[in-house]
Design a protein around this motif. Sequence first.
Motif, mmCIF file in Angstrom:
data_model
loop_
_atom_site.group_PDB
_atom_site.id
_atom_site.type_symbol
_atom_site.label_atom_id
_atom_site.label_comp_id
_atom_site.label_asym_id
_atom_site.label_seq_id
_atom_site.Cartn_x
_atom_site.Cartn_y
_atom_site.Cartn_z
ATOM 1 N N THR A 74 0.908 -1.366 -0.110
ATOM 2 C CA THR A 74 0.243 0.093 0.500
ATOM 3 C C THR A 74 0.955 1.298 -0.087
ATOM 4 O OG1 THR A 74 -1.606 -1.246 1.286
ATOM 5 C CG2 THR A 74 -1.919 1.328 0.789
ATOM 6 N N ILE A 75 1.916 1.192 0.708
ATOM 7 C CA ILE A 75 2.466 2.914 0.921
ATOM 8 C C ILE A 75 3.312 2.305 -0.719
ATOM 9 C CG2 ILE A 75 4.635 3.708 2.213
ATOM 10 C CD1 ILE A 75 4.165 1.216 4.462
ATOM 11 N N LEU A 76 3.923 1.547 -1.184
ATOM 12 C CA LEU A 76 5.022 1.487 -2.519
ATOM 13 C C LEU A 76 3.968 1.784 -3.751
ATOM 14 C CD1 LEU A 76 6.897 -1.396 -2.478
ATOM 15 C CD2 LEU A 76 7.665 1.023 -2.069
ATOM 16 N N SER A 77 2.037 1.587 -2.902
ATOM 17 C CA SER A 77 1.432 1.786 -4.503
ATOM 18 C C SER A 77 1.368 3.360 -4.439
ATOM 19 C CB SER A 77 0.179 0.706 -3.865
ATOM 20 O OG SER A 77 0.041 1.112 -3.232
ATOM 21 N N LEU A 78 1.194 3.799 -3.405
ATOM 22 C CA LEU A 78 1.521 5.829 -3.794
ATOM 23 C C LEU A 78 2.140 6.294 -4.759
ATOM 24 C CD1 LEU A 78 0.183 6.588 0.202
ATOM 25 C CD2 LEU A 78 -1.488 5.770 -1.245
ATOM 26 N N PHE A 79 3.393 5.225 -4.827
ATOM 27 C CA PHE A 79 4.457 6.298 -5.188
ATOM 28 C C PHE A 79 5.172 5.747 -6.575
ATOM 29 C CE2 PHE A 79 9.565 7.450 -5.124
ATOM 30 C CZ PHE A 79 9.371 8.790 -5.653
ATOM 31 N N GLN A 80 5.153 4.135 -6.742
ATOM 32 C CA GLN A 80 5.709 3.496 -7.386
ATOM 33 C C GLN A 80 4.764 3.871 -8.973
ATOM 34 O OE1 GLN A 80 8.249 1.146 -6.755
ATOM 35 N NE2 GLN A 80 7.547 -0.164 -6.049
ATOM 36 N N GLY A 81 3.888 4.034 -8.932
ATOM 37 C CA GLY A 81 2.741 4.566 -10.335
ATOM 38 C C GLY A 81 3.204 4.897 -10.871
ATOM 39 N N PRO A 82 3.121 6.940 -9.804
ATOM 40 C CA PRO A 82 3.600 7.882 -10.478
ATOM 41 C C PRO A 82 5.408 7.749 -11.448
ATOM 42 C CG PRO A 82 2.664 8.482 -8.867
ATOM 43 C CD PRO A 82 2.726 7.161 -8.513
ATOM 44 N N SER A 83 6.265 7.166 -10.529
ATOM 45 C CA SER A 83 7.458 7.147 -10.232
ATOM 46 C C SER A 83 8.333 6.113 -11.740
ATOM 47 C CB SER A 83 8.036 6.167 -8.931
ATOM 48 O OG SER A 83 9.360 6.153 -9.392
ATOM 49 N N LEU A 84 7.238 4.874 -11.684
ATOM 50 C CA LEU A 84 7.630 4.255 -13.360
ATOM 51 C C LEU A 84 7.370 5.117 -14.283
ATOM 52 C CD1 LEU A 84 7.693 1.571 -14.752
ATOM 53 C CD2 LEU A 84 5.637 1.027 -13.986
ATOM 54 N N ALA A 85 6.099 5.418 -14.502
ATOM 55 C CA ALA A 85 5.338 6.977 -15.088
ATOM 56 C C ALA A 85 6.837 7.488 -15.781
ATOM 57 C CB ALA A 85 4.199 7.386 -14.917
ATOM 58 N N ILE A 86 7.414 8.221 -15.138
ATOM 59 C CA ILE A 86 8.231 9.161 -15.646
ATOM 60 C C ILE A 86 9.335 8.878 -15.922
ATOM 61 C CG2 ILE A 86 7.326 10.994 -14.508
ATOM 62 C CD1 ILE A 86 9.808 10.746 -11.965
ATOM 63 N N ILE A 87 9.643 7.445 -15.564
ATOM 64 C CA ILE A 87 11.344 6.695 -15.571
ATOM 65 C C ILE A 87 10.942 6.206 -16.827
ATOM 66 C CG2 ILE A 87 12.483 4.690 -15.058
ATOM 67 C CD1 ILE A 87 12.244 5.399 -12.390
ATOM 68 N N ALA A 88 10.133 5.463 -16.886
ATOM 69 C CA ALA A 88 9.827 4.520 -18.241
ATOM 70 C C ALA A 88 9.589 5.403 -19.807
ATOM 71 C CB ALA A 88 8.389 3.571 -18.781
ATOM 72 N N VAL A 89 8.851 6.534 -19.551
ATOM 73 C CA VAL A 89 8.311 7.006 -20.890
ATOM 74 C C VAL A 89 10.136 7.974 -20.895
ATOM 75 C CG1 VAL A 89 7.234 9.335 -21.195
ATOM 76 C CG2 VAL A 89 6.433 7.631 -20.420
ATOM 77 N N GLY A 90 10.046 8.458 -19.633
ATOM 78 C CA GLY A 90 11.665 9.666 -19.675
ATOM 79 C C GLY A 90 12.648 8.790 -20.741
ATOM 80 N N MET A 91 13.214 7.129 -20.533
ATOM 81 C CA MET A 91 13.876 6.523 -20.848
ATOM 82 C C MET A 91 13.776 6.189 -22.663
ATOM 83 S SD MET A 91 16.039 3.192 -19.274
ATOM 84 C CE MET A 91 16.008 4.160 -17.663
#
Lengths: 590, 91
Positions: free
Chosen positions: A493-510
Amino acid sequence: MALGRIDYSIIIIYLIGTVLFGMYIGRKMKSGDDYFLAGRSLPWWAIGMSLVVTDIGAVDMVGIAGAAYLYGIVLGNYDWLGSVPVMIVGAFLFIPMFWKSKVSTIPEWLGARYNQSVRTISAVIWGVVTAFGLGVTLYATALMFNLLLDLNPKILIVTESQYVRDQVVEATSAGKTHDFLNLFDYDQIQQVIDDKDPNLVLIHKGFDKNLLSNSEIIFFDENEISPEWGESMMNLARPPTWTLMYSIIIMSILIGTYTLFGGLKAVVYTDVLQCIVMLGGSLFVLFFGIYRLGGISEFVSIIRSLGPRAQDHFELILSVDTATPHPWSGIFLGLGLVLANAYWFGNQNMVQRTLGARSEADAKASYVFGSFLKILIPFAMVIPGIIALAHDPNITDADKAMAILVKDILPTGALGLFFAAFLAGLMSSVDSALNSGATIWTKDVYQKFVKPDASPGQLLIVGRWITAAMLAIAIFFAQFATRFESIYDLSQTILSLFQGPSLAIIAVGMLWKRATGTAALISLVSGVIFAGMLMWVNNNASIPLFQVSEPFLYVAWWSFVLSIVILIVVSLNTSPEPESKLKGLVYRYE
Amino acid sequence: MNNILLTSTALADTIANIFRGVGDLMRGWVMAIPMGVAKGIFIAYFFLLIYWIINLPEDEVSVALDNGKIIKLRPYALFSLTSIIIIYLIF
């Protein structure tokens, strides 16, 4: 089977040996790079094993086996879908990109790809999440430590009714802090009291009071049971001589010692040792557990005979309206496409090892090797949870299932060796979180804002101080973890707050060179706020927004989708980043 | 305190109602997917990754270690993914 003297000796030797080995490995530490990235000297096989054992640390051992006890093999998705394919993608796409950029942290990469604001926000969120998550992991580790060494205070409930027993457990709210001994046979009360010395004995009506005379024994009627009654009973219990907090502090000292001295190198090489023993021990429990049940077909038929509660225990894919937190749609979208990716190449804890690889080849090969080992993990962790159900369907706290199974079936000596490996494995997830958290705070906060010209020696000293401070914070947070039903769900639950947005900017940025820094910043902040809002609405609305009990998979998915949309829309409406800045940071753009 | 709780519940209900319509619609779509097809989606995903691995350039899947030894990672990656497909077919 109780632990014998030889078991305790093995456990103590193993734990002290691990600490000394870690300190020996890290004896030539001279700079921050040595401490945080092992001087970029790690081989692929060590990183691969370290990745796997870190992932199957306290949270998995306690939480996954416990959840498998409740929900079955669906938990295997967390490795078979949530690790194996994602690690393959990471090996050929994301990990080499990180390694080639020569950064120390993911926020540092985000700073290079986007801007310093994205780096700072990302670093602070990760730093805080890591500190809090560390508390949960430390709590889980101490919980197992208490259980394995039989340190928990005990409450004996004597009743012929399972329903009454469950009500008592719920009313006392002591499922995490106490071991409940269940006795259905009134004739054995005195013997159990003499053998186990429980702190409190609760006897249901129907027993002749004159047969026992002990002031700690309380007779009750089921009509009395309520939270207030439970609280008053707990006040009457003899105070425990050993509490969970003592175990938390002991584990902190053991783990803190070798992490503080040895840094990433000590963390990785102690993990290698732990991986070998843990995998061997867990697979032994798998085979021995099935053997003790009478073979695979007997095992399956016992589970089938448990009726509706276990009807889906051998189904990897559960329907959308399942009563478990693991519907296939959430598993595929939330876990497979978001959380797993975010975990394996957006989580500093995991990626940091590959940044310390001695070559790009080692970084790539470590993830492929790790994926190979990951195929085995559900056999070592999930299926033993189901075996525990077949072995004892009446365990009151599912998080204790694995430890109870191991204690019941393994002989003396083997028990000590397995428990030592088990504890060492638990330690591996704490040491990794500790080291990666300290790296983020030192490199992305201290070096960036406080002392940009810090020497390698100064970074080493600061890194060690931050490691000690994080451990202190984790000890503080660990005491709150008891409030949650399942440790695994809490951490997700803690990770899910941050993981989605974090992955979005890493994956799209790469993958997309048009993504801009301004868009990434807006996307990250709005994604985290959106995820937090979904969680808040779900917990506070009259009717929960999501129809599963723990909606972390859906929260991760929707915050990821929203972040991607915002990132694309805002990027197309802002000025592109200079091409020279993007070289080496975007896939196949050298 | 009660007022704060009531207000937060009302606010949560309002926001939940906004999402619930869309959520129920999408949930209906997903519920309509038979379990066999759902399993097929998982397996198709693994096959998609296999296709991607097979088509990666050789220099991205073969690595040279420090000692000069070349390791071809593609077969190992394909083995891992194939094993997973078998597991999903069994369970």
